[in-house]
Design an enzyme around this catalytic site. Structure first.
Site, PDB file in Angstrom:
ATOM      1  N   CYS A  24      67.309 -34.584 -22.442  1.00 39.15           N
ATOM      2  CA  CYS A  24      66.830 -35.536 -21.370  1.00 39.15           C
ATOM      3  C   CYS A  24      67.929 -36.623 -21.078  1.00 39.15           C
ATOM      4  O   CYS A  24      67.853 -37.468 -20.278  1.00 39.15           O
ATOM      5  CB  CYS A  24      65.827 -36.247 -21.888  1.00 39.15           C
ATOM      6  SG  CYS A  24      64.110 -35.207 -22.062  1.00 39.15           S
TER       7      CYS A  24
ATOM      8  N   HIS B 230      75.847 -39.262 -30.812  1.00 38.53           N
ATOM      9  CA  HIS B 230      75.131 -37.800 -31.325  1.00 38.53           C
ATOM     10  C   HIS B 230      74.962 -37.893 -32.569  1.00 38.53           C
ATOM     11  O   HIS B 230      75.978 -37.948 -33.776  1.00 38.53           O
ATOM     12  CB  HIS B 230      76.236 -36.826 -30.841  1.00 38.53           C
ATOM     13  CG  HIS B 230      75.460 -35.513 -30.547  1.00 38.53           C
ATOM     14  ND1 HIS B 230      74.752 -34.794 -31.688  1.00 38.53           N
ATOM     15  CD2 HIS B 230      75.391 -34.492 -29.540  1.00 38.53           C
ATOM     16  CE1 HIS B 230      74.236 -33.646 -31.250  1.00 38.53           C
ATOM     17  NE2 HIS B 230      74.509 -33.509 -30.080  1.00 38.53           N
TER      18      HIS B 230
ATOM     19  N   HIS C 125      69.179 -55.728 -15.293  1.00 35.93           N
ATOM     20  CA  HIS C 125      68.240 -54.805 -15.174  1.00 35.93           C
ATOM     21  C   HIS C 125      67.952 -53.929 -16.327  1.00 35.93           C
ATOM     22  O   HIS C 125      69.217 -53.502 -16.569  1.00 35.93           O
ATOM     23  CB  HIS C 125      68.255 -54.253 -13.996  1.00 35.93           C
ATOM     24  CG  HIS C 125      68.143 -55.303 -12.611  1.00 35.93           C
ATOM     25  ND1 HIS C 125      66.965 -56.180 -12.175  1.00 35.93           N
ATOM     26  CD2 HIS C 125      69.029 -55.707 -11.869  1.00 35.93           C
ATOM     27  CE1 HIS C 125      67.325 -56.907 -11.273  1.00 35.93           C
ATOM     28  NE2 HIS C 125      68.599 -56.602 -11.059  1.00 35.93           N
TER      29      HIS C 125
ATOM     30  N   HIS D 113      64.728 -44.530 -20.221  1.00 30.36           N
ATOM     31  CA  HIS D 113      64.248 -43.237 -20.150  1.00 30.36           C
ATOM     32  C   HIS D 113      62.613 -43.282 -20.133  1.00 30.36           C
ATOM     33  O   HIS D 113      62.089 -43.893 -21.081  1.00 30.36           O
ATOM     34  CB  HIS D 113      64.776 -42.452 -21.217  1.00 30.36           C
ATOM     35  CG  HIS D 113      64.318 -41.206 -21.462  1.00 30.36           C
ATOM     36  ND1 HIS D 113      64.024 -40.051 -20.479  1.00 30.36           N
ATOM     37  CD2 HIS D 113      63.747 -40.626 -22.427  1.00 30.36           C
ATOM     38  CE1 HIS D 113      63.701 -39.178 -20.876  1.00 30.36           C
ATOM     39  NE2 HIS D 113      63.350 -39.140 -22.176  1.00 30.36           N
TER      40      HIS D 113
ATOM     41  N   HIS E  13      54.136 -43.476 -14.468  1.00 34.05           N
ATOM     42  CA  HIS E  13      52.905 -43.356 -13.856  1.00 34.05           C
ATOM     43  C   HIS E  13      52.888 -42.351 -12.814  1.00 34.05           C
ATOM     44  O   HIS E  13      52.056 -41.265 -12.442  1.00 34.05           O
ATOM     45  CB  HIS E  13      52.397 -44.545 -13.587  1.00 34.05           C
ATOM     46  CG  HIS E  13      51.129 -44.391 -12.915  1.00 34.05           C
ATOM     47  ND1 HIS E  13      50.595 -44.438 -11.723  1.00 34.05           N
ATOM     48  CD2 HIS E  13      49.414 -44.441 -13.592  1.00 34.05           C
ATOM     49  CE1 HIS E  13      49.384 -44.455 -11.413  1.00 34.05           C
ATOM     50  NE2 HIS E  13      48.977 -44.339 -12.802  1.00 34.05           N
TER      51      HIS E  13
ATOM     52  N   ASN F  20      57.526 -37.680 -16.928  1.00 32.74           N
ATOM     53  CA  ASN F  20      59.045 -37.762 -17.401  1.00 32.74           C
ATOM     54  C   ASN F  20      59.433 -36.322 -16.950  1.00 32.74           C
ATOM     55  O   ASN F  20      59.150 -35.185 -17.215  1.00 32.74           O
ATOM     56  CB  ASN F  20      58.714 -37.185 -19.126  1.00 32.74           C
ATOM     57  CG  ASN F  20      60.093 -37.041 -19.871  1.00 32.74           C
ATOM     58  OD1 ASN F  20      61.066 -37.028 -19.223  1.00 32.74           O
ATOM     59  ND2 ASN F  20      60.082 -37.013 -21.056  1.00 32.74           N
TER      60      ASN F  20
END
Length: 469
Positions: free
Chosen positions: A168, A247, A340, A344, A373, A377
């Site tokens: 992702c 990572h 802002h 994710h 909503h 995802n």
């Protein structure tokens, strides 16, 4: 004497020229977003409560305990009834996917979003110098990048990168790859294409850690056009200020918490382990430790250092006296350097966790909540739907700074800071047809109203899934 003066003047001139040359060269290394296009699948691919019930009914390996788990997961997920799934789900073939299913899912996105992006920017496909495609769980030969090149007839000398397995957080990895190419090449256009193929990745078993992925992930994608051409600076939407990648793959606990594997019966799925929140927190903290000095003003960093030092000294004194300091843990105020927050949409718990860690308001979290909503995802592309929400709500003004934060298998946490180049109004935005309805009065999931009674059922008296549905 005159010769000495001349040599001195030439030396100063050369020194100033080299400084100017270096500064001027950096202007050609900037990374700008000219435009981006999120994918909105057709309405015949929309998931609602009734269809989800039918999908569960078709899954043969589920029992009462799995139903209760699914009900809890779906209701608490924060996902609404207008998300999208691959066509294979609506054809009832999710247990038996074919290679063409995955390819057609991706090509439907490629042919829609990339075409709209080219049309809106008036840039020809033949002008693209760099193509980066990231789709984690579908690898084909020829590659997906090659399919885009073939369809849009891109140039023979195009630089091509096809990323898989990056999870992702792959969008920002792709952007980082483009940024590094821009540093050594002038006047380029780069196309980043980010999505995920769900068609071949439906899990039909009953392992709870793998069923969860079926509840969370939805179809989507985004095409982003970037450039380092200084003459297009005023036409750009965003400028990349910094990007940090973390990572933790060297840690076994982090590596194993989010992984594709087979269950005990040989069914392939995507495992989300119980230690996932812990691994995400570690990666998040390490990432913030690096990016904070790059994006926050010196005054805030000094304030945090002083407060932390005072807290430490008082803790030492109280430990000697056996008392308590009564002082809460110091927290960096990220709003001092960020306007802002583009988070994710990994799930409601992920959004809540980041909001609590950074002490964000509901206004800050609204774009991520509404994206979860409306679209669910969508893996690596979810960040761009969140950004699109901000744009459609006309929140993004010239000079504003947007912090993007993403998480992915590995385990990875990537973040970057974008600066808004001009006021943005949301033209051609994926949210345009529904933005007036957001935020809705309630985010309650109708699944609980229809199937909530399952929580009162007893395993000894529960007869079948027909009772459930």
């Amino acid at each position: 004497m005159e010769l000495l003066t001349l040599l001195y003047a030439l030396s100063v001139f050369y020194f100033l020229f080299m400084i100017w040359k270096r500064v001027d060269a950096r202007r050609d290394q900037e990374c700008y977003i000219l435009d981006y296009q999120c994918h909105k699948p057709t309405d015949d691919r929309m998931l609602d409560t009734e269809f989800c019930g039918k999908l569960i009914k078709r899954t043969k390996n589920l029992g009462l305990f799995e139903y209760k788990f699914l009900l809890k997961a779906i209701v608490s997920s924060g996902i609404g009834e207008q998300t999208y799934a691959p066509r294979i789900m609506f054809e009832g073939r999710e247990d038996n996917p074919t290679l063409p299913d995955g390819i057609s899912e991706m090509e439907e996105f490629f042919h829609d979003s990339i075409a709209k992006l080219f049309a809106r920017t008036a840039i020809s496909p033949s002008e693209i110098d760099v193509l980066v495609v990231n789709v984690s769980m579908l690898s084909t030969v020829p590659s997906l990048a090659a399919r885009i090149i073939n369809h849009y007839k891109l140039r023979d000398d195009i630089k091509v990168y096809n990323l898989s397995g990056m999870g992702c957080s792959a969008s920002l990895i792709s952007v980082d790859l483009v940024r590094n190419i821009f540093k050594s090449n002038k006047n380029l256009y780069a196309l980043v294409v980010t999505s995920e193929s769900l068609s071949p990745n439906w899990y039909s078993g009953n392992d709870k850690s793998m069923i969860l992925a079926n509840c969370l992930f939805r179809s989507g994608g985004c095409a982003i056009l970037l450039t380092n051409k200084r003459v297009l600076k005023k036409n750009a939407m965003f400028k990349l200020n910094c990007l940090v990648r973390t990572h933790h793959g060297a840690r076994d606990e982090s590596f194993d918490c989010c992984i594709q594997k087979e269950d005990e019966e040989g069914r392939l799925g995507f495992h989300l382990g119980k230690n996932l929140p812990k691994a995400a927190t570690r990666a998040f903290v390490d990432n913030l430790r690096v990016i904070s000095p790059k994006i926050l003003p010196m005054s805030e960093l000094l304030r945090f250092m002083v407060v932390s030092l005072v807290k430490k000294l008082m803790s030492q004194n109280s430990s000697k006296g056996g008392g308590s300091t009564g002082i809460s843990k110091p927290v960096i105020n990220f709003r001092s350097g960020v306007d802002h927050f583009c988070l994710h949409t990994g799930g409601k718990a992920v959004i809540d966790g980041i909001g609590k860690s950074l002490e964000l308001s509901e206004y800050d979290l609204e774009p991520a909540r509404m994206t979860l909503h409306r679209f669910g995802n969508t893996s690596a592309s979810s960040l761009w739907y969140v950004l699109g929400y901000m744009e459609a709500k006309k929140r993004l003004k010239k000079g504003d700074r947007v912090l993007m934060i993403s998480f992915g298998a590995g385990f990875k946490c990537n973040s970057c800071l974008w600066e808004v180049v001009r006021d943005l109004g949301g033209d051609g935005n994926v949210w345009n047809d529904c933005i007036d309805g957001y935020p809705p009065e309630s985010l309650a999931n109708p699944f609980m109203e229809k199937y909530g009674w399952i929580n009162q059922e007893d395993a000894n008296t529960f007869k079948s899934k027909q009772d459930f549905l």
